[in-house]
Motif scaffolding. Structure first.
Motif, PDB file in Angstrom:
ATOM      1  N   UNK B 113      78.414  94.245 -14.135  1.00 22.37           N
ATOM      2  CA  UNK B 113      78.279  92.808 -14.407  1.00 22.37           C
ATOM      3  C   UNK B 113      77.650  92.542 -15.772  1.00 22.37           C
ATOM      4  N   UNK B 114      77.538  91.269 -16.102  1.00 24.87           N
ATOM      5  CA  UNK B 114      76.973  90.852 -17.393  1.00 24.87           C
ATOM      6  C   UNK B 114      75.816  89.898 -17.121  1.00 24.87           C
ATOM      7  N   UNK B 115      74.755  90.002 -17.864  1.00 28.80           N
ATOM      8  CA  UNK B 115      73.707  88.981 -17.807  1.00 28.80           C
ATOM      9  C   UNK B 115      73.835  88.128 -19.068  1.00 28.80           C
ATOM     10  N   UNK B 116      74.002  86.810 -18.884  1.00 31.79           N
ATOM     11  CA  UNK B 116      74.267  85.923 -20.023  1.00 31.79           C
ATOM     12  C   UNK B 116      73.125  84.950 -20.247  1.00 31.79           C
ATOM     13  N   UNK B 117      73.177  84.241 -21.381  1.00 33.40           N
ATOM     14  CA  UNK B 117      72.156  83.249 -21.731  1.00 33.40           C
ATOM     15  C   UNK B 117      70.758  83.857 -21.784  1.00 33.40           C
ATOM     16  N   UNK B 118      70.707  85.082 -22.261  1.00 32.57           N
ATOM     17  CA  UNK B 118      69.428  85.789 -22.345  1.00 32.57           C
ATOM     18  C   UNK B 118      68.662  85.295 -23.573  1.00 32.57           C
ATOM     19  N   UNK B 119      67.350  85.038 -23.391  1.00 33.48           N
ATOM     20  CA  UNK B 119      66.523  84.660 -24.542  1.00 33.48           C
ATOM     21  C   UNK B 119      65.318  85.585 -24.717  1.00 33.48           C
ATOM     22  N   UNK B 120      65.193  86.567 -23.826  1.00 31.89           N
ATOM     23  CA  UNK B 120      64.094  87.522 -23.978  1.00 31.89           C
ATOM     24  C   UNK B 120      64.397  88.805 -23.238  1.00 31.89           C
ATOM     25  N   UNK B 121      63.823  89.911 -23.688  1.00 27.09           N
ATOM     26  CA  UNK B 121      63.984  91.189 -22.998  1.00 27.09           C
ATOM     27  C   UNK B 121      62.604  91.736 -22.685  1.00 27.09           C
ATOM     28  N   UNK B 122      62.474  92.375 -21.539  1.00 26.66           N
ATOM     29  CA  UNK B 122      61.214  92.991 -21.163  1.00 26.66           C
ATOM     30  C   UNK B 122      61.499  94.444 -20.827  1.00 26.66           C
ATOM     31  N   UNK B 123      60.879  95.338 -21.546  1.00 27.91           N
ATOM     32  CA  UNK B 123      61.115  96.766 -21.304  1.00 27.91           C
ATOM     33  C   UNK B 123      60.092  97.299 -20.328  1.00 27.91           C
ATOM     34  N   UNK B 124      60.560  97.874 -19.250  1.00 27.94           N
ATOM     35  CA  UNK B 124      59.691  98.569 -18.309  1.00 27.94           C
ATOM     36  C   UNK B 124      60.386  99.872 -17.995  1.00 27.94           C
ATOM     37  N   UNK B 125      60.442 100.225 -16.711  1.00 34.15           N
ATOM     38  CA  UNK B 125      61.225 101.392 -16.316  1.00 34.15           C
ATOM     39  C   UNK B 125      62.681 101.172 -16.697  1.00 34.15           C
ATOM     40  N   UNK B 126      63.108  99.935 -16.483  1.00 33.18           N
ATOM     41  CA  UNK B 126      64.438  99.565 -16.955  1.00 33.18           C
ATOM     42  C   UNK B 126      64.282  98.272 -17.725  1.00 33.18           C
ATOM     43  N   UNK B 127      65.391  97.781 -18.254  1.00 36.62           N
ATOM     44  CA  UNK B 127      65.321  96.585 -19.080  1.00 36.62           C
ATOM     45  C   UNK B 127      65.526  95.336 -18.222  1.00 36.62           C
ATOM     46  N   UNK B 128      64.631  94.359 -18.345  1.00 37.45           N
ATOM     47  CA  UNK B 128      64.824  93.068 -17.678  1.00 37.45           C
ATOM     48  C   UNK B 128      65.151  92.037 -18.739  1.00 37.45           C
TER      49      UNK B 128
END
Ligand SMILES: Cc1cc2nc3c(=O)[nH]c(=O)nc-3n(C[C@H](O)[C@H](O)[C@H](O)COP(=O)(O)OP(=O)(O)OC[C@H]3O[C@@H](n4cnc5c(N)ncnc54)[C@H](O)[C@@H]3O)c2cc1C
Ligand SMILES: Nc1ncnc2c1ncn2[C@@H]1O[C@H](COP(=O)(O)O)[C@@H](O)[C@H]1O
Lengths: 258, 322
Positions: B113-128
């Motif tokens: 799938x695709x996550x759209x309209x993203x305005x921020x990324x948070x790096x942890x174990x995986x990317x949020x």
């Protein structure tokens, strides 16, 4: 020519939206209406498929056998509808939705599929291109003008700086922007006729789709958190008493933009 | 599991990478060990220097797409790289027309799938990823589950671009495989609108008009004000749809994202889809005759008044002060 329009039935955007506390996805349990964004596709389809033997078919995926939005589009003049409604579809992501729509479109023998560029409630804007890829068709997104020339669709496609003339062989998926045409209001006659137009109700199994591929079972994205954003607020709101312009000019001067 | 490798879809404008390309490279650098870019066209070798400066070590070059809409060939090339065992953790895609086409195509090819309209990324174990909802009043945090690269479609101006001083990215050819019937859409001709003054998404002052102007003929007030402030003229979607101004002026969810020093909204109600495109402005001034208009909830200075009185007076005032 068979034109299929994908129409989404959504909660009334004028009503306050809420998130389902469990899945944190948009609550779609109430009554649904035709997404206004899709009325442009319906109108465009009716204009393109106005010849002898031409037909407009609607395709929609919605919970609880919802047809009120479909009836609106049928009242505008579409001939028939395919509605995919199945409990297994709750919680679908855009890719899951696209798989369902693509399978439903195949039942309709479409020459051209029209959709909106993005839905009002989900606004991922990726569903239509996913549908095209699943069907192995070309797609032209962000059409502001659409014409058909034999087995070719000609599109003026919006770009950052203007527009491009784009041409594609049919069958194809075209996404239309709002403002591409002026959607007609359903006439009284249209509304009456819509009541008896065929709506083909199909399930995931009817489409030959494996239920584990769609709905919450097939979704591979989760919402982990919903938090209030930093509020702006704290602004000064004043009623213009003839000094509004100088208030703005002072403010701009203070920011050193004049 | 840390985030090892991120790819960024690089787009070109006026023979350089677009601003959003550089924003995404900058952010990718802060969350991943290795950053690589994917580009197409005939100019990739020339882009490699700037892409490298912003952190890309390699640029995969799809090459000339020969007039095709780029979504199909570029997604095909990326899917082929991944099928060959070169698998990034995430792919960052600009929320542009071609970017969204690419993401949709790639999503199906990878069955991700695709996550759209993203305005921020948070790096942890995986990317949020973070997504503004309800006109930006709330932020949703989301994540992919299951194996395979995450495809994130990111809005312009979500991150500030900063060079890292890297050497030019190494150009690696990544030709598109044949795509058969899906690849039939061709660009016959490009039309660009003439523009005076700064670009809407780069201007430090943006003056936007909405339906409250009352008619297309009154948009000249917006243009004159924008000119006096050395800014750009923007618009709500309502007046773009009505044909008063071309689409390239539109600010908002389906238009441009702007973050100027001052945003002046005139006769604009402040619908959620408009707010997401301008809420990040440093200062917001609104003129609207309805004191309950939602635009006032984000305004630093709000004038409850008639644009036909306030704007001509403001034009005179600015002329007098300069
Ligand atoms: C999927 C989707 C995407 C969208 N994307 C965008 C987008 O990118 N950008 C965007 O802008 N919109 C977008 N919209 C549309 C958005 O929902 C609104 O319809 C639009 O922003 C309204 O434009 P407006 O404020 O000019 O008009 P209106 O909402 O009609 O507001 C006009 C305002 O002018 C005021 N007014 C009237 N007369 C005067 C006067 N004489 N003096 C002062 N004030 C006056 C009124 O009080 C009112 O507040 C989108 C909608 C959807 C569904
Ligand atoms: N459930 C659905 N039923 C019918 N059409 C849909 C559905 N979801 C999306 N679409 C179509 O795809 C467009 C883009 O949707 P989205 O990807 O949600 O922004 C919509 O405007 C519709 O035309």
């Amino acid at each position: 020519m068979n034109v299929v329009v994908c129409v989404k039935q959504i909660p009334d955007p004028a009503a306050p939206a809420s998130l389902d506390p469990g899945t944190k996805t948009l609550d779609r349990s109430g009554k649904l209406i035709l997404d206004d964004s899709d009325s442009y596709g319906v109108e465009m389809a009716l204009q393109l498929a106005s010849g002898e033997g031409d037909e407009v078919t609607l395709v929609s995926m919605a919970p609880n056998g919802e047809t009120s939005g479909l009836r609106t589009a049928l009242a505008m003049g579409a001939a028939r509808a395919i509605l995919v409604s199945d409990e297994a579809l709750a919680g679908s992501d855009a890719l899951g939705t696209a798989k369902v729509l693509a399978a439903a479109i195949q039942r309709a023998q479409a020459d051209l599929v029209l959709t909106a560029t993005e839905s009002t409630d989900g606004y991922t804007g990726t569903t239509p291109v996913q549908v095209a890829e699943l069907l192995g068709w070309p797609s032209v997104t962000f059409a502001k003008k659409v014409t058909i020339d034999g087995s070719t669709v000609k599109v003026e496609r919006q770009t950052e700086a203007g527009y491009d003339d784009v041409e594609s062989p049919l069958p194809a998926v075209v996404t239309v922007t709002a403002g591409v045409v002026e959607p007609r209001y359903p006439s009284f006659k249209g509304i009456m006729a819509a009541k008896s137009k065929p709506v083909d109700n199909v399930t995931v199994a009817d489409l030959g789709i494996d239920a584990s591929q769609v709905g919450a079972a097939g979704a591979r994205q989760v919402i982990t958190e919903v938090t209030p954003a930093e509020a702006r607020g704290g602004g000064e709101i004043v009623v213009d008493d003839g000094d509004g312009a100088s208030r703005i000019a002072d403010f701009l001067e203070q920011l050193k933009v004049v | 599991m840390a985030i090892d490798k991120i790819w960024v879809l690089a787009e070109e404008r006026e023979s350089g990478p677009t601003p959003i390309t550089l924003e995404l490279l900058t952010e990718a650098r802060t969350v991943a060990t290795t950053v690589e870019a994917v580009a197409w066209g005939t100019n990739t070798a020339a882009l490699a220097a700037t892409l490298g400066e912003y952190g890309a070590t390699t640029v995969y070059d799809v090459g000339d797409v020969q007039g095709a809409l780029p979504g199909v060939p570029v997604a095909g090339a990326v899917a082929a790289l991944i099928a060959g065992g070169n698998v990034p953790d995430a792919i960052l895609v600009p929320a542009t027309y071609d970017g969204r086409d690419f993401a949709g195509r790639l999503s199906v090819k990878l069955d991700r799938p695709v996550l759209t309209n993203v305005t921020g990324l948070v790096a942890g174990d995986s990317l949020s990823s973070q997504h503004p909802v309800f006109g930006g009043s709330h932020i949703v945090t989301a994540q992919f589950t299951g194996p395979g690269p995450g495809i994130f479609v990111i809005r312009a101006k979500s991150f500030a671009a900063e060079p890292a001083g890297g050497s030019p990215a190494q150009v690696v050819a990544a030709p598109a495989p044949a795509a058969g019937s899906a690849s039939g859409a061709r660009i016959l001709q490009k039309h660009e609108e003439a523009r005076t003054g700064p670009k809407l998404d780069e201007a430090s002052v943006v003056v936007s008009g909405g339906r409250g102007l009352g008619g297309a003929e009154h948009y000249s007030l917006i243009e004159e004000l924008a000119g006096l402030l050395h800014g750009a003229a923007g618009a709500s979607r309502a007046i773009v749809d009505a044909g008063w101004v071309p689409y390239s002026h539109q600010v908002g969810q389906t238009g441009k994202t702007v973050k100027p020093t001052v945003y002046l909204a005139c006769g604009i109600s402040g619908a959620t889809q408009h707010l997401v495109g301008m809420k990040g402005s440093k200062n917001i001034v609104a003129v609207n005759k309805d004191q309950d208009a939602p635009i006032f909830s984000v305004a630093d200075l709000g004038i409850v008044g008639d644009v036909h009185k306030v704007l001509p007076a403001l034009i005179e005032e600015l002329k007098a002060r300069s």
